[in-house]
Design a protein around this motif. Structure first.
Motif, PDB file in Angstrom:
ATOM      1  N   GLU A   1       3.875  -5.985 -10.063  1.00  0.00           N
ATOM      2  CA  GLU A   1       2.647  -6.617  -9.586  1.00  0.00           C
ATOM      3  C   GLU A   1       1.971  -5.765  -8.524  1.00  0.00           C
ATOM      4  O   GLU A   1       0.751  -5.673  -8.470  1.00  0.00           O
ATOM      5  N   SER A   2       2.768  -5.099  -7.681  1.00  0.00           N
ATOM      6  CA  SER A   2       2.213  -4.328  -6.582  1.00  0.00           C
ATOM      7  C   SER A   2       1.539  -3.049  -7.056  1.00  0.00           C
ATOM      8  O   SER A   2       0.616  -2.555  -6.436  1.00  0.00           O
ATOM      9  N   LEU A   3       2.034  -2.480  -8.149  1.00  0.00           N
ATOM     10  CA  LEU A   3       1.533  -1.187  -8.601  1.00  0.00           C
ATOM     11  C   LEU A   3       0.619  -1.343  -9.804  1.00  0.00           C
ATOM     12  O   LEU A   3       0.870  -0.818 -10.876  1.00  0.00           O
ATOM     13  N   LYS A   4      -0.444  -2.081  -9.631  1.00  0.00           N
ATOM     14  CA  LYS A   4      -1.415  -2.234 -10.698  1.00  0.00           C
ATOM     15  C   LYS A   4      -2.066  -0.890 -10.973  1.00  0.00           C
ATOM     16  O   LYS A   4      -2.512  -0.196 -10.082  1.00  0.00           O
ATOM     17  N   ALA A   5      -2.106  -0.506 -12.241  1.00  0.00           N
ATOM     18  CA  ALA A   5      -2.588   0.826 -12.606  1.00  0.00           C
ATOM     19  C   ALA A   5      -4.053   0.999 -12.251  1.00  0.00           C
ATOM     20  O   ALA A   5      -4.864   0.089 -12.406  1.00  0.00           O
ATOM     21  N   ILE A   6      -4.357   2.207 -11.777  1.00  0.00           N
ATOM     22  CA  ILE A   6      -5.748   2.586 -11.497  1.00  0.00           C
ATOM     23  C   ILE A   6      -6.053   3.794 -12.372  1.00  0.00           C
ATOM     24  O   ILE A   6      -5.582   4.893 -12.118  1.00  0.00           O
ATOM     25  N   ASP A   7      -6.796   3.629 -13.398  1.00  0.00           N
ATOM     26  CA  ASP A   7      -7.061   4.693 -14.371  1.00  0.00           C
ATOM     27  C   ASP A   7      -8.273   5.486 -13.930  1.00  0.00           C
ATOM     28  O   ASP A   7      -9.411   5.137 -14.237  1.00  0.00           O
ATOM     29  N   LEU A   8      -8.020   6.590 -13.227  1.00  0.00           N
ATOM     30  CA  LEU A   8      -9.118   7.425 -12.735  1.00  0.00           C
ATOM     31  C   LEU A   8      -8.902   8.868 -13.174  1.00  0.00           C
ATOM     32  O   LEU A   8      -7.787   9.295 -13.315  1.00  0.00           O
TER      33      LEU A   8
ATOM     34  N   SER B   1       0.825  -1.202   0.000  1.00  0.00           N
ATOM     35  CA  SER B   1       0.000   0.000   0.000  1.00  0.00           C
ATOM     36  C   SER B   1       0.867   1.263   0.000  1.00  0.00           C
ATOM     37  O   SER B   1       0.529   2.254  -0.648  1.00  0.00           O
ATOM     38  N   VAL B   2       1.987   1.224   0.735  1.00  0.00           N
ATOM     39  CA  VAL B   2       2.886   2.375   0.759  1.00  0.00           C
ATOM     40  C   VAL B   2       3.460   2.622  -0.632  1.00  0.00           C
ATOM     41  O   VAL B   2       3.509   3.766  -1.116  1.00  0.00           O
ATOM     42  N   VAL B   3       3.876   1.560  -1.298  1.00  0.00           N
ATOM     43  CA  VAL B   3       4.439   1.696  -2.641  1.00  0.00           C
ATOM     44  C   VAL B   3       3.381   2.212  -3.612  1.00  0.00           C
ATOM     45  O   VAL B   3       3.648   3.078  -4.450  1.00  0.00           O
ATOM     46  N   TRP B   4       2.147   1.688  -3.495  1.00  0.00           N
ATOM     47  CA  TRP B   4       1.064   2.197  -4.347  1.00  0.00           C
ATOM     48  C   TRP B   4       0.813   3.675  -4.085  1.00  0.00           C
ATOM     49  O   TRP B   4       0.642   4.474  -5.016  1.00  0.00           O
TER      50      TRP B   4
ATOM     51  N   ASP C   1      15.609  -5.812  -2.863  1.00  0.00           N
ATOM     52  CA  ASP C   1      15.512  -6.759  -3.977  1.00  0.00           C
ATOM     53  C   ASP C   1      14.097  -7.321  -4.080  1.00  0.00           C
ATOM     54  O   ASP C   1      13.557  -7.488  -5.186  1.00  0.00           O
ATOM     55  N   PHE C   2      13.494  -7.604  -2.936  1.00  0.00           N
ATOM     56  CA  PHE C   2      12.133  -8.129  -2.924  1.00  0.00           C
ATOM     57  C   PHE C   2      11.155  -7.139  -3.543  1.00  0.00           C
ATOM     58  O   PHE C   2      10.302  -7.503  -4.359  1.00  0.00           O
ATOM     59  N   LEU C   3      11.267  -5.866  -3.169  1.00  0.00           N
ATOM     60  CA  LEU C   3      10.335  -4.859  -3.676  1.00  0.00           C
ATOM     61  C   LEU C   3      10.536  -4.598  -5.161  1.00  0.00           C
ATOM     62  O   LEU C   3       9.567  -4.408  -5.904  1.00  0.00           O
ATOM     63  N   VAL C   4      11.780  -4.565  -5.601  1.00  0.00           N
ATOM     64  CA  VAL C   4      12.045  -4.369  -7.035  1.00  0.00           C
ATOM     65  C   VAL C   4      11.421  -5.499  -7.842  1.00  0.00           C
ATOM     66  O   VAL C   4      10.779  -5.278  -8.871  1.00  0.00           O
ATOM     67  N   ARG C   5      11.586  -6.715  -7.354  1.00  0.00           N
ATOM     68  CA  ARG C   5      11.044  -7.867  -8.075  1.00  0.00           C
ATOM     69  C   ARG C   5       9.519  -7.865  -8.104  1.00  0.00           C
ATOM     70  O   ARG C   5       8.896  -8.336  -9.057  1.00  0.00           O
ATOM     71  N   ASN C   6       8.902  -7.316  -7.075  1.00  0.00           N
ATOM     72  CA  ASN C   6       7.444  -7.352  -6.971  1.00  0.00           C
ATOM     73  C   ASN C   6       6.767  -6.046  -7.371  1.00  0.00           C
ATOM     74  O   ASN C   6       5.537  -5.949  -7.340  1.00  0.00           O
ATOM     75  N   ARG C   7       7.539  -5.041  -7.763  1.00  0.00           N
ATOM     76  CA  ARG C   7       6.966  -3.713  -7.957  1.00  0.00           C
ATOM     77  C   ARG C   7       5.885  -3.688  -9.029  1.00  0.00           C
ATOM     78  O   ARG C   7       4.821  -3.085  -8.852  1.00  0.00           O
TER      79      ARG C   7
END
Length: 543
Positions: free
Chosen positions: A536-543, A198-201, A528-534
């Motif tokens: 997937e974690s930041l799915k676009a929200i088109d608003l 959530s923080v990354v998003w 490294d974990f966050l870079v690898r998952n970024r």
């Protein structure tokens, strides 16, 4: 865009700050910094319009939309998730409802020539002009899209907000802010109680979708990633830096060095003049010079130096006995509450001296696993502690476990051993307990103060397995640095649950990810974990 003019806040004879002025431009991303109690939250509330200043004002364009996310959430417990999120459009719905009500009045009234009738006509006309000028929006669809974008499922929409944790409530508030598309977003400690994803998003949204932002945060990585300007509140005034946070730290140190030099020169100037006054006072031929210098010293404004930086203070966990080779072993562990499975068939072995972190969305089982390891809950499978393990545990509710009959000093003094006892006052000062404050009873402390005190107490206990569940939520940046250095030098075993990436950096080389009822072991750092998952974690929200 928004102008803050000569703000001052005074209460009980104390001036929090005075003559504060600055402008918030359309693309500013501002970190509002300063020690606890400096007035940051108060200033933010004044800008948001929820608190009044003693003097001064905030000038805001007529149609500007300001969205405020307070440190303590205001969601109601008797509404559903969807109803709470829909409050983002309450101004539109209120306009529509008022217009419908007035039109019904016009249908039944017959006093066509009265002043009151004409006022209703004018009000309906004004409302209609504003309402029909809005773009045609399917508000329910917008709410649904935003909620799903932040991880809510369709089945969650009708659930009351009372069923959700603080992190998920924070997401509801973020949904409301997102839907308003505000000109200015005010965020007071937004990363407390939300998970790393959530923080990354939130970072991505603030950087790429938000307009102006003012944020208060003790999450160093978060503010360093999103800000381009830093305003520091200190000693009743502000310093405005057109710089990101890391650059601001260097500029602040340079400023303090100049203050010290100017202060020393001024003190020498005062001493020289006082020597002259003392020597020639009563000498007739020097009367005018003595009087002139006395008046000058009376009017002289003493240069102030910013609070002393005590970062040189070092803390170390006291030595303790060596534990067995594997302090923690988890084998085929599953946990369910009724029909809800938290995780299934989890396995982990944590070796002596390892420092690992638990990550995953809120509700995925991180805290549940800690309770299982500590034997506080029943599970399927086995959780065992190794030979000679002495556990130090910091829970999210650790503050509630303090003895409220003791003073701050007594709370720490009773666990301090050896030479550390001579440093208790310095240690408490490093964690923002200074002067007469150390004689306060624990019972009168705020929740944040109790949390800091519980952390100081844990730092001094001899343990060889530390389990910390979100330990940094109420610690300022310097206090977190002290804790982090102590953990880096800790020669025991560490399990850490935290959403604070800067705090996690350099503390762990192994990540246990809690996701979709599984516990997955990753032999990598948090970066490294966050870079690898970024992605997937930041799915676009088109608003």
């Amino acid at each position: 865009m928004i102008s803050v003019d000569n703000l001052a806040v005074e209460f009980s004879g104390h001036t929090l700050f005075s003559d504060v002025s600055f402008t918030i431009n359309a693309d500013d991303k501002i970190a509002l910094m300063g020690k606890n109690g400096a007035g940051k939250s108060t200033m933010m509330k004044i800008i948001a319009g929820v608190q009044n200043a003693t003097r001064g004002n905030v000038r805001t364009p007529k149609d500007a939309v300001i969205a405020y996310l307070p440190q303590h959430l205001l969601t109601e417990d008797d509404v559903t998730v969807f109803e709470e999120a829909s409050k983002a459009f309450s101004h539109v719905f209120n306009m529509r409802d008022e217009m419908e009500g007035l039109n019904k009045q016009l249908e039944t009234r017959t006093d066509y020539e009265s002043d009151e009738y004409m006022k209703i006509i004018e009000r309906v006309s004004d409302l209609g002009e504003s309402y029909y000028a809005l773009e045609d929006v399917n508000y329910d669809a917008e709410v649904e899209k935003a909620l799903k974008g932040l991880g809510f499922k369709q089945a969650d929409f009708k659930r009351p907000t009372s069923e959700f944790s603080g992190g998920w409530r924070m997401r509801i508030e973020l949904v409301k802010i997102l839907l308003q598309k505000p000109d200015l977003i005010l965020l007071d400690e937004p990363t407390n109680h939300i998970d790393i994803e959530s923080v990354v998003w939130l970072e991505d949204f603030l950087l790429n979708k938000a307009k102006a932002v003012v944020v208060i945060s003790h999450d160093r990585a978060f503010i360093d990633n999103i800000t381009n300007r830093t305003i520091e509140v200190t000693m009743g005034r502000i310093y405005d830096y057109k710089a990101k946070y890391t650059h601001y730290l260097q500029l602040r140190e340079d400023r303090r060095a100049h203050q010290i030099k100017a202060y020393q020169e001024q003190q020498k100037f005062i001493a020289d003049n006082q020597t002259f006054i003392d020597r020639f006072k009563g000498t007739y031929s020097k009367t005018n010079q003595v009087t002139s210098r006395e008046r000058m010293l009376e009017k002289l404004e003493i240069i102030q130096i910013d609070d002393v930086d005590t970062s040189a203070l070092k803390l170390r966990f006291p030595p303790t006995q060596r534990s067995g080779d594997y302090p923690v072993t988890v084998k085929d562990v599953s946990k369910s509450y009724g029909d809800h499975a938290v995780f299934k068939d989890a396995n982990m072995s944590i070796a002596r001296g390892e420092k690992v972190c638990f990550v995953g969305r809120n509700g995925e089982g991180k805290s549940t696993m800690i309770k299982a390891i500590l034997g506080e809950i029943d599970v399927e499978g086995t959780c065992s502690l190794g030979h000679n393990v002495k556990v130090g545990y910091f829970a999210q509710n650790q503050a509630a476990l303090l003895d409220e009959s003791l003073t701050i000093f007594q709370t720490v003094d009773e666990v301090a051993k050896g030479d550390v006892r001579t440093q208790v006052k310095n240690i408490l000062g490093r964690f923002m307990f200074r002067g007469d404050e150390i004689d306060k009873k624990v019972s009168v402390l705020s929740g944040g103060e109790k949390t800091r005190l519980a952390m100081v107490k844990l730092l001094l206990e001899p343990v060889n397995l530390l389990i910390l569940d979100e330990p940094t939520n109420h610690l300022d940046l310097k206090s977190k640095d002290v804790l982090k250095e102590a953990l880096q030098n800790f020669d025991g075993t560490l399990i850490l649950v935290s959403h604070d990436r800067d705090f996690l950096q350099g503390l762990s080389k192994k990540v246990f990810e809690f996701k979709e009822k599984r516990v997955i072991e990753h032999f990598e750092t948090i970066d490294d974990f966050l870079v690898r998952n970024r992605v997937e974690s930041l799915k676009a929200i088109d608003l």
